[in-house]
Design a protein around this motif. Structure first.
Motif, mmCIF file in Angstrom:
data_model
loop_
_atom_site.group_PDB
_atom_site.id
_atom_site.type_symbol
_atom_site.label_atom_id
_atom_site.label_comp_id
_atom_site.label_asym_id
_atom_site.label_seq_id
_atom_site.Cartn_x
_atom_site.Cartn_y
_atom_site.Cartn_z
ATOM 1 N N ALA A 1 0.740 -1.189 0.041
ATOM 2 C CA ALA A 1 -0.021 0.152 0.064
ATOM 3 C C ALA A 1 0.839 1.155 0.086
ATOM 4 O O ALA A 1 0.376 2.351 -0.225
ATOM 5 N N GLY A 2 1.997 1.250 0.028
ATOM 6 C CA GLY A 2 3.068 2.093 0.136
ATOM 7 C C GLY A 2 3.537 2.593 1.225
ATOM 8 O O GLY A 2 4.403 3.646 1.583
ATOM 9 N N VAL A 3 3.106 2.121 2.571
ATOM 10 C CA VAL A 3 3.702 2.316 3.744
ATOM 11 C C VAL A 3 5.208 1.983 3.955
ATOM 12 O O VAL A 3 5.587 0.769 3.515
ATOM 13 N N ALA A 4 6.027 2.915 4.418
ATOM 14 C CA ALA A 4 7.336 2.485 4.627
ATOM 15 C C ALA A 4 7.738 2.452 6.071
ATOM 16 O O ALA A 4 9.005 1.709 6.189
ATOM 17 N N THR A 5 6.669 2.514 7.031
ATOM 18 C CA THR A 5 7.269 2.298 8.500
ATOM 19 C C THR A 5 6.299 1.755 9.145
ATOM 20 O O THR A 5 4.822 2.141 9.195
ATOM 21 N N VAL A 6 6.486 0.622 10.079
ATOM 22 C CA VAL A 6 5.645 0.155 10.825
ATOM 23 C C VAL A 6 6.037 -0.229 12.229
ATOM 24 O O VAL A 6 7.223 -0.499 12.305
ATOM 25 N N ILE A 7 5.512 0.264 13.381
ATOM 26 C CA ILE A 7 5.704 0.096 14.541
ATOM 27 C C ILE A 7 5.193 -1.142 15.045
ATOM 28 O O ILE A 7 3.754 -1.115 15.013
ATOM 29 N N VAL A 8 5.912 -2.057 15.597
ATOM 30 C CA VAL A 8 5.110 -3.278 15.901
ATOM 31 C C VAL A 8 5.397 -3.605 17.356
ATOM 32 O O VAL A 8 6.422 -3.736 17.958
ATOM 33 N N HIS A 9 4.182 -3.637 18.008
ATOM 34 C CA HIS A 9 3.881 -3.931 19.502
ATOM 35 C C HIS A 9 4.171 -5.500 19.511
ATOM 36 O O HIS A 9 3.291 -6.127 19.193
ATOM 37 N N ALA A 10 5.222 -5.912 20.160
ATOM 38 C CA ALA A 10 5.486 -7.138 20.196
ATOM 39 C C ALA A 10 4.798 -8.250 20.954
ATOM 40 O O ALA A 10 5.237 -9.148 21.488
ATOM 41 N N ARG A 11 3.639 -7.761 21.079
ATOM 42 C CA ARG A 11 2.497 -8.780 21.958
ATOM 43 C C ARG A 11 1.244 -9.099 21.042
ATOM 44 O O ARG A 11 0.749 -8.021 20.283
ATOM 45 N N LYS A 12 0.669 -10.312 21.289
ATOM 46 C CA LYS A 12 -0.904 -10.261 20.641
ATOM 47 C C LYS A 12 -1.609 -9.511 21.611
ATOM 48 O O LYS A 12 -1.482 -8.939 22.725
ATOM 49 N N ALA A 13 -2.873 -8.957 20.852
ATOM 50 C CA ALA A 13 -3.901 -8.609 21.629
ATOM 51 C C ALA A 13 -5.120 -9.405 21.692
ATOM 52 O O ALA A 13 -5.459 -9.946 20.935
ATOM 53 N N TRP A 14 -5.433 -9.445 22.801
ATOM 54 C CA TRP A 14 -6.610 -10.455 23.262
ATOM 55 C C TRP A 14 -7.956 -9.503 23.411
ATOM 56 O O TRP A 14 -8.075 -9.135 24.304
#
Length: 334
Positions: A166-179
């Motif tokens: 989609a053209g996104v260059a930056t992703v911040i990843v919270h390294a946990r699942k969400a329940w």
């Protein structure tokens, strides 16, 4: 062909302070900026409805000293997100971020936040609309590694591929699942196990993406380890809020600046003119000092500092002299 929304100042991503509801308002961000000139700061999440129909001066206003500062949006309608993005760009934000990680029930009922991990196609549509609206201002995504019974090893790479497409260059990843069922938002910040290894593997798999790690990082030394291992950035959350003085060494340790570290005393004293000006505008001092309670965490006098601020901030007419009095307790304990 998709437009790639590249950030022109990627160095800021090396260290950022997470968007935190009820915490990272403009007063908090101003205080954090006094510790670090370079860390990227984020607003609390603001819904598209609030941006489009609410009090924009209150919701979106910020001091120029806060730059670089990013606006985090919550929403799932591409047209509304595009409109809110245009407003954020006009307000002068350095980045517009889409929340795909918040697990609260209110967010779920609005079909945004972490619930969007189930709809990567919709997120991609939202991202395209935001990128088109943002012009040269970068649009980023903040996500989880998955939700509920999803397999992060499958879900996260598919999600990142959609974002890159989609053209996104930056992703911040919270390294946990969400329940989304069974855990409260608070429990979702602690109970699901962290999987830093997965985030590092995603950087190896998507080298073209700027990938920033979020979740449970306790200090700058740990942040530096993740950077040295290949990640592009680290986002601190509660560690920075409850102990903002750690940011005082960030420009040197994370950004390589040849500048002296900023001690808590210096940052607090630099806040005094700001507090005086805000109080003159009618801002209750407790709205500012509540973000300063952790400034001396772990140091002698910290308890007295907190007590003076907590007990005095609600008194009529309280202002910068209250902070000076609390600072005196630190000097006495030294």
């Amino acid at each position: 062909m998709n437009k790639t929304n590249k950030n022109s100042s990627e160095a800021a991503y090396r260290l950022s302070v997470a968007p935190m509801m009820d915490w990272t308002d403009r007063h908090c961000r101003y205080f954090h900026r006094l510790f670090s000139a370079r860390a990227l700061l984020y607003t609390e999440m603001v819904t598209t409805g609030a941006v489009l129909h609410g009090d924009r001066a209150r919701l979106l206003g910020f001091d120029p000293a806060e730059h670089p500062v990013a606006l985090q949006l919550g929403g799932s309608d591409p047209d509304e997100l595009a409109a809110a993005t245009r407003i954020g760009v006009a307000e002068g934000y350095d980045e517009i971020n889409l929340n795909v990680g918040c697990p609260s029930e209110r967010v779920q009922s609005g079909c945004f936040g972490a619930a969007l991990m189930r709809e990567p196609g919709l997120v991609a549509d939202c991202a395209r609309a935001m990128i088109e609206a943002a012009g040269p201002v970068p649009v980023t995504i903040k996500c989880r590694i998955g939700v509920d019974d999803q397999d992060p090893e499958t879900v996260l790479p598919e999600f990142l591929a959609r974002m890159a497409g989609a053209g996104v260059a930056t992703v911040i990843v919270h390294a946990r699942k969400a329940w989304l069922q069974g855990l409260s938002p608070k429990e979702n910040r602690d109970i699901p196990p962290l999987d830093y290894g997965l985030v590092h593997r995603m950087k190896a798999r998507f080298p073209e993406l700027t990938i920033v790690l979020n979740g449970g990082v306790p200090d700058l030394a740990t942040a530096a380890e993740h950077l040295a291992a290949g990640l592009d950035g680290v986002m601190l959350g509660r560690a920075a809020y409850h102990g903002p003085a750690l940011l005082g060494a960030a420009d040197r340790l994370i950004f390589g600046a040849r500048t002296p570290d900023v001690p808590a005393e210096a940052a607090v004293r630099a806040m005094l003119p700001y507090i005086e000006a805000e109080c003159a505008r009618g801002t209750p001092v407790n709205q500012i000092t509540r973000h300063m309670l952790g400034a001396f965490a772990g140091r002698p006098g910290a308890r007295a500092w907190r007590r003076v601020l907590s007990e005095g901030a609600h008194r009529p007419g309280a202002g910068p002299e209250l902070v000076e009095a609390a600072l005196g307790r630190i000097s006495e304990a030294a």
